[in-house]
Design a protein around this motif. Structure first.
Motif, PDB file in Angstrom:
ATOM      1  N   VAL A 178       0.850  -1.190   0.000  1.00 27.91           N
ATOM      2  CA  VAL A 178       0.000   0.000   0.000  1.00 27.91           C
ATOM      3  C   VAL A 178       0.888   1.243   0.000  1.00 27.91           C
ATOM      4  O   VAL A 178       1.662   1.451   0.941  1.00 27.91           O
ATOM      5  N   PRO A 179       0.830   2.058  -1.040  1.00 27.82           N
ATOM      6  CA  PRO A 179       1.629   3.294  -1.051  1.00 27.82           C
ATOM      7  C   PRO A 179       1.264   4.164   0.136  1.00 27.82           C
ATOM      8  O   PRO A 179       0.076   4.333   0.447  1.00 27.82           O
ATOM      9  N   PRO A 180       2.246   4.722   0.829  1.00 25.13           N
ATOM     10  CA  PRO A 180       1.946   5.535   2.013  1.00 25.13           C
ATOM     11  C   PRO A 180       1.174   6.817   1.684  1.00 25.13           C
ATOM     12  O   PRO A 180       0.545   7.393   2.562  1.00 25.13           O
ATOM     13  N   ASP A 181       1.235   7.249   0.429  1.00 30.67           N
ATOM     14  CA  ASP A 181       0.520   8.487   0.053  1.00 30.67           C
ATOM     15  C   ASP A 181      -0.666   8.198  -0.865  1.00 30.67           C
ATOM     16  O   ASP A 181      -1.022   9.013  -1.714  1.00 30.67           O
ATOM     17  N   LEU A 182      -1.290   7.025  -0.693  1.00 29.43           N
ATOM     18  CA  LEU A 182      -2.409   6.650  -1.565  1.00 29.43           C
ATOM     19  C   LEU A 182      -3.553   7.654  -1.457  1.00 29.43           C
ATOM     20  O   LEU A 182      -4.169   8.021  -2.464  1.00 29.43           O
ATOM     21  N   ALA A 183      -3.849   8.120  -0.242  1.00 30.21           N
ATOM     22  CA  ALA A 183      -4.939   9.072  -0.068  1.00 30.21           C
ATOM     23  C   ALA A 183      -4.666  10.364  -0.842  1.00 30.21           C
ATOM     24  O   ALA A 183      -5.564  10.927  -1.480  1.00 30.21           O
ATOM     25  N   ARG A 184      -3.390  10.835  -0.801  1.00 25.77           N
ATOM     26  CA  ARG A 184      -3.058  12.064  -1.521  1.00 25.77           C
ATOM     27  C   ARG A 184      -3.179  11.868  -3.017  1.00 25.77           C
ATOM     28  O   ARG A 184      -3.671  12.741  -3.739  1.00 25.77           O
ATOM     29  N   ARG A 185      -2.725  10.693  -3.516  1.00 24.64           N
ATOM     30  CA  ARG A 185      -2.820  10.420  -4.949  1.00 24.64           C
ATOM     31  C   ARG A 185      -4.291  10.409  -5.412  1.00 24.64           C
ATOM     32  O   ARG A 185      -4.628  10.965  -6.464  1.00 24.64           O
ATOM     33  N   LEU A 186      -5.117   9.728  -4.624  1.00 22.91           N
ATOM     34  CA  LEU A 186      -6.542   9.714  -4.977  1.00 22.91           C
ATOM     35  C   LEU A 186      -7.124  11.132  -4.924  1.00 22.91           C
ATOM     36  O   LEU A 186      -7.908  11.530  -5.778  1.00 22.91           O
TER      37      LEU A 186
END
Length: 429
Positions: free
Chosen positions: A397-405
């Motif tokens: 899980v990428p640590p910045d998945l929320a930011r990417r989305l």
């Protein structure tokens, strides 16, 4: 089939019977000895669509308004001779006189009307607070709103100002009373143990349904008005049609009352607008249908077809103007609902497309939750979006998945978002 009985005034027997002979109507005549004003009683069967035409001819033959004419519904007429009359009068609508009688029967006495209206509003308000569609429908069986709507339209097309005024007054006063009853009941129940603490009525589905009226809401009102007119003209199904008319009026009126009780001006305004639009639409469709069906005032010396036409057209124009004015609100809500759904679909599609990319193998898109509302979007508020992602064993899980989305969804929709991602552990075989 109808059985018509007419007391023939003195001196008009020959002319009255001549009309019936000319119409090839079989009749029975009995000498009248009870009163000196009449010389005979004539009875004859006739199809319901022929009553109006024959009575008009009898009036021309000297049958005065102060005479007695009784029109009775018959169960069965057994005769081979009745077939030719049925072919001549093959229509389905009832006579003008029967229409007036039915309209007056449908509009109850004032005290009865108020009692049933208050009771139906109380039940409907309880159904709204309970989020119970069955309770709301049950309240509609009690609501007496069909009569005034039909009465107003019948009075207009027949030039009967008394009947029309009574119908309009009953409708306006009745709906104002329904809003008041809803407000009082909401005020009494608010902050009591009968309702959940800190209840927000805007989150109750049955209430929310009446606070976001779109153009589709008009179909119920227009259809109810047409069905009401047809049921009265053809003497069929009035009770069930009355439920449909009440559904278009009582629940939004009760919702407007609840909005006033809770101090939510927008709830009261939206529901009140729906009440007025539905009221106008019901009257428009019923009035138009009665006029197109050919109902007109009695053709006496004071009858002026042009004046009747002007009166009907004037009222139609007033109703249409009111509907167009209020339809601005319906149009705005319709556009807002469309844009809101469009943004929500775009958010769902973009999130799904991003997580389907090979870069995010092992991460499965499960769903999205948002309370985005285009009406509030104009204030440039930030909206929180929650996305559920299923994580297979061994997936990274990428640590910045929320930011990417967040970046992708905000860029695609142009909406300032705050993305929150929730994860589910998944096993895939």
């Amino acid at each position: 089939m109808r059985l018509v009985q007419v007391l023939i005034p003195n001196g008009t027997r020959e002319s009255v019977l001549a009309v019936l002979d000319d119409e090839a109507i079989d009749y029975a005549v009995v000498d009248e000895t009870g009163r000196g004003d009449f010389e005979a009683l004539v009875s004859f069967p006739i199809p319901e669509s022929g009553v109006e035409a024959v009575l008009d001819r009898l009036e021309g033959a000297g049958l005065r308004e102060d005479a007695y004419t009784i029109v009775l519904a018959t169960e069965t007429v057994i005769s081979r001779r009745i077939g030719r009359l049925e072919k001549r009068y093959s229509g389905l609508r009832i006579s003008r006189e029967e229409l007036v009688a039915r309209a007056e029967d449908l509009a109850p006495a004032g005290s009865t009307y108020v009692a049933f209206l208050v009771l139906s509003t109380v039940i409907a308000t309880a159904g709204l607070l309970l989020d119970s569609a069955a309770t709301i429908i049950g309240a509609m069986v009690v609501a007496p709103l069909m009569g005034p709507a039909i009465t107003a339209s019948v009075g207009t097309v027949l030039g009967d100002e008394r009947l029309a005024s009574r119908g309009v007054t009953f409708q306006v006063v009745g709906l104002a009373l329904a809003i008041a009853v809803g407000a009082v009941m909401g005020w009494l129940l608010k902050d009591t143990f009968l309702l959940p603490p800190a209840l927000d009525i805007r989150e109750i589905p049955q209430v929310a349904e009446r606070t976001s009226p779109t153009f589709l809401s008009l179909f119920l009102a227009l259809g109810s008005g047409i069905a009401g007119a047809i049921s009265v003209m053809r003497n069929a199904g009035s009770a069930l049609v009355g439920v449909a008319i009440a559904v278009a009026l009582i629940p939004p009126a009760a919702t407007a009352g609840l909005g006033l009780a809770w101090g939510y001006e927008m709830v009261a305004l939206a529901a009140g607008t729906l009440v007025l639009v539905n009221l106008l639409a019901i009257n428009l469709s019923a009035l138009l249908l009665f006029y197109l069906a050919g109902y007109r005032p009695v053709a006496d010396d004071s009858f002026d077809p042009a004046a009747v036409r002007r009166s009907v057209l004037t009222r139609l124009a007033g109703i249409v103007a009111g509907m167009l004015l209020l339809s601005v609100v319906l149009g705005a809500v319709t556009v807002v609902e469309y844009l809101t759904n469009e943004v929500e679909l775009e958010l769902d599609a973009e999130a799904r497309a991003m997580l389907d990319d090979p870069e995010y193998e092992g991460l499965n898109y499960e769903g999205i939750t948002t309370e985005f509302d285009f009406r509030q979007y104009v204030s440039e508020e930030e909206y929180e979006v929650e996305i559920i992602v299923g994580v297979e064993q061994g997936a990274t899980v990428p640590p910045d998945l929320a930011r990417r989305l967040d970046d992708r969804l905000s860029q695609a929709t142009g909406v300032d978002l705050s993305v929150r991602v929730g994860f589910l552990d998944e096993q895939v075989s």
